[in-house]
Write a protein that holds these residues in place. Structure first.
Motif, PDB file in Angstrom:
ATOM      1  N   MET A 180      52.738  43.364  27.166  1.00 55.25           N
ATOM      2  CA  MET A 180      52.698  43.813  28.542  1.00 55.25           C
ATOM      3  C   MET A 180      52.380  45.311  28.576  1.00 55.25           C
ATOM      4  SD  MET A 180      53.359  41.217  30.376  1.00 55.25           S
ATOM      5  CE  MET A 180      54.395  40.964  31.756  1.00 55.25           C
ATOM      6  N   ILE A 181      51.553  45.668  29.559  1.00 58.67           N
ATOM      7  CA  ILE A 181      51.223  47.076  29.783  1.00 58.67           C
ATOM      8  C   ILE A 181      51.334  47.364  31.275  1.00 58.67           C
ATOM      9  CG2 ILE A 181      49.714  47.250  27.766  1.00 58.67           C
ATOM     10  CD1 ILE A 181      47.310  47.108  29.721  1.00 58.67           C
ATOM     11  N   ARG A 182      51.468  48.634  31.608  1.00 59.90           N
ATOM     12  CA  ARG A 182      51.522  49.054  33.010  1.00 59.90           C
ATOM     13  C   ARG A 182      50.624  50.264  33.176  1.00 59.90           C
ATOM     14  NH1 ARG A 182      55.309  47.688  37.020  1.00 59.90           N
ATOM     15  NH2 ARG A 182      55.368  49.121  38.787  1.00 59.90           N
ATOM     16  N   LYS A 183      49.823  50.262  34.241  1.00 60.67           N
ATOM     17  CA  LYS A 183      48.901  51.360  34.538  1.00 60.67           C
ATOM     18  C   LYS A 183      49.157  51.882  35.942  1.00 60.67           C
ATOM     19  CE  LYS A 183      46.087  50.694  30.907  1.00 60.67           C
ATOM     20  NZ  LYS A 183      45.807  51.669  29.886  1.00 60.67           N
TER      21      LYS A 183
ATOM     22  N   ALA B 196      46.422  40.610  46.791  1.00 64.11           N
ATOM     23  CA  ALA B 196      46.071  39.200  46.605  1.00 64.11           C
ATOM     24  C   ALA B 196      45.429  38.973  45.236  1.00 64.11           C
ATOM     25  CB  ALA B 196      45.129  38.738  47.715  1.00 64.11           C
ATOM     26  N   HIS B 197      44.542  39.877  44.838  1.00 63.13           N
ATOM     27  CA  HIS B 197      43.877  39.728  43.540  1.00 63.13           C
ATOM     28  C   HIS B 197      44.881  39.909  42.400  1.00 63.13           C
ATOM     29  CE1 HIS B 197      40.250  39.249  41.211  1.00 63.13           C
ATOM     30  NE2 HIS B 197      40.600  40.284  40.475  1.00 63.13           N
ATOM     31  N   ALA B 198      45.762  40.893  42.537  1.00 55.26           N
ATOM     32  CA  ALA B 198      46.786  41.123  41.509  1.00 55.26           C
ATOM     33  C   ALA B 198      47.694  39.906  41.361  1.00 55.26           C
ATOM     34  CB  ALA B 198      47.609  42.360  41.861  1.00 55.26           C
TER      35      ALA B 198
ATOM     36  N   VAL C 288      52.308  42.175  38.309  1.00 54.67           N
ATOM     37  CA  VAL C 288      53.380  42.709  39.148  1.00 54.67           C
ATOM     38  C   VAL C 288      53.100  44.187  39.378  1.00 54.67           C
ATOM     39  CG1 VAL C 288      55.064  41.015  38.323  1.00 54.67           C
ATOM     40  CG2 VAL C 288      54.904  43.240  37.192  1.00 54.67           C
ATOM     41  N   GLY C 289      53.730  44.753  40.398  1.00 52.91           N
ATOM     42  CA  GLY C 289      53.550  46.169  40.689  1.00 52.91           C
ATOM     43  C   GLY C 289      53.507  46.433  42.173  1.00 52.91           C
ATOM     44  N   SER C 290      52.690  47.416  42.554  1.00 46.34           N
ATOM     45  CA  SER C 290      52.628  47.799  43.963  1.00 46.34           C
ATOM     46  C   SER C 290      51.318  48.496  44.271  1.00 46.34           C
ATOM     47  CB  SER C 290      53.794  48.731  44.301  1.00 46.34           C
ATOM     48  OG  SER C 290      53.702  49.938  43.555  1.00 46.34           O
ATOM     49  N   VAL C 291      51.036  48.574  45.573  1.00 45.59           N
ATOM     50  CA  VAL C 291      49.867  49.296  46.067  1.00 45.59           C
ATOM     51  C   VAL C 291      50.264  49.989  47.355  1.00 45.59           C
ATOM     52  CG1 VAL C 291      48.946  47.252  47.270  1.00 45.59           C
ATOM     53  CG2 VAL C 291      47.402  49.135  46.684  1.00 45.59           C
ATOM     54  N   ARG C 292      49.771  51.222  47.541  1.00 44.13           N
ATOM     55  CA  ARG C 292      50.105  51.965  48.761  1.00 44.13           C
ATOM     56  C   ARG C 292      49.007  52.963  49.085  1.00 44.13           C
ATOM     57  NH1 ARG C 292      52.703  57.262  48.361  1.00 44.13           N
ATOM     58  NH2 ARG C 292      52.591  57.977  46.212  1.00 44.13           N
ATOM     59  N   ASN C 293      48.889  53.267  50.388  1.00 41.09           N
ATOM     60  CA  ASN C 293      48.013  54.346  50.834  1.00 41.09           C
ATOM     61  C   ASN C 293      48.727  55.665  50.623  1.00 41.09           C
ATOM     62  OD1 ASN C 293      45.919  52.703  51.731  1.00 41.09           O
ATOM     63  ND2 ASN C 293      46.660  52.629  53.822  1.00 41.09           N
TER      64      ASN C 293
ATOM     65  N   VAL D 268      47.414  42.404  28.892  1.00 46.36           N
ATOM     66  CA  VAL D 268      46.281  43.310  28.728  1.00 46.36           C
ATOM     67  C   VAL D 268      45.029  42.756  29.400  1.00 46.36           C
ATOM     68  CG1 VAL D 268      44.736  44.380  27.035  1.00 46.36           C
ATOM     69  CG2 VAL D 268      47.195  44.347  26.622  1.00 46.36           C
ATOM     70  N   ALA D 269      44.728  41.481  29.181  1.00 49.19           N
ATOM     71  CA  ALA D 269      43.517  40.887  29.752  1.00 49.19           C
ATOM     72  C   ALA D 269      43.560  40.887  31.278  1.00 49.19           C
ATOM     73  CB  ALA D 269      43.321  39.464  29.226  1.00 49.19           C
ATOM     74  N   SER D 270      44.723  40.611  31.853  1.00 46.05           N
ATOM     75  CA  SER D 270      44.845  40.585  33.316  1.00 46.05           C
ATOM     76  C   SER D 270      44.731  41.978  33.910  1.00 46.05           C
ATOM     77  CB  SER D 270      46.180  39.945  33.719  1.00 46.05           C
ATOM     78  OG  SER D 270      46.224  38.598  33.311  1.00 46.05           O
ATOM     79  N   VAL D 271      45.347  42.961  33.274  1.00 46.96           N
ATOM     80  CA  VAL D 271      45.237  44.344  33.744  1.00 46.96           C
ATOM     81  C   VAL D 271      43.788  44.805  33.646  1.00 46.96           C
ATOM     82  CG1 VAL D 271      45.906  46.737  33.280  1.00 46.96           C
ATOM     83  CG2 VAL D 271      47.644  44.927  33.290  1.00 46.96           C
ATOM     84  N   SER D 272      43.132  44.472  32.552  1.00 51.46           N
ATOM     85  CA  SER D 272      41.722  44.832  32.379  1.00 51.46           C
ATOM     86  C   SER D 272      40.862  44.200  33.468  1.00 51.46           C
ATOM     87  CB  SER D 272      41.241  44.389  31.003  1.00 51.46           C
ATOM     88  OG  SER D 272      39.885  44.682  30.834  1.00 51.46           O
TER      89      SER D 272
END
Length: 89
Positions: A1-4, A23-25, A31-36, A50-54
Motif C-alpha cells: 500500500m502507498i499513499r500520495k 467516483a473513479h477512486a 481510500v482517501g479524500s479530495v477537496r477544493n 501501487v497499480a491502482s494509485v498509478s
C-alpha cells in the motif's frame, strides 16, 4: 500500500472534478479524500495498491470532461489505512 498527496492545477474547480475523482477512486478501490483549496487547486490524498494509485494518477492528468489540468504535484505521504474515499470542504 502507498499513499500520495496530489495537487491538481488548472481549470479544476467548478467542473465536477471532486465528484468524478471520488467516483473513479472508489472504482479503483482507493481510500482517501479530495477537496477544493482556496488557491483554485484541488488537493487529493489517494491510498491503495501501487497499480491502482498509478491508474488514478494517470486519470488525474486529464480529469473529467470539462477540466483542464495544467499540472500535477505529487508527493509521497504516510499511509493511514482508511476505509473510504471522501469529498471534503
Amino acid at each position: 500500500m502507498i499513499r500520495k498527496r496530489v495537487l491538481a492545477r488548472g481549470e479544476v474547480q467548478g467542473v465536477g472534478f471532486r465528484y468524478h475523482a471520488a467516483a473513479h477512486a472508489r472504482h479503483l478501490g482507493l481510500v482517501g479524500s479530495v477537496r477544493n483549496r482556496t488557491d483554485g487547486t484541488v488537493e487529493l490524498e489517494i491510498e491503495g495498491r501501487v497499480a491502482s494509485v498509478s491508474s488514478m494518477l494517470h486519470w488525474l492528468e486529464t480529469g473529467p470532461r470539462y477540466a483542464v489540468v495544467t499540472a500535477l504535484e505529487v508527493s509521497d505521504i504516510t499511509t493511514t489505512g482508511g476505509s473510504d474515499f471522501q469529498i471534503t470542504d
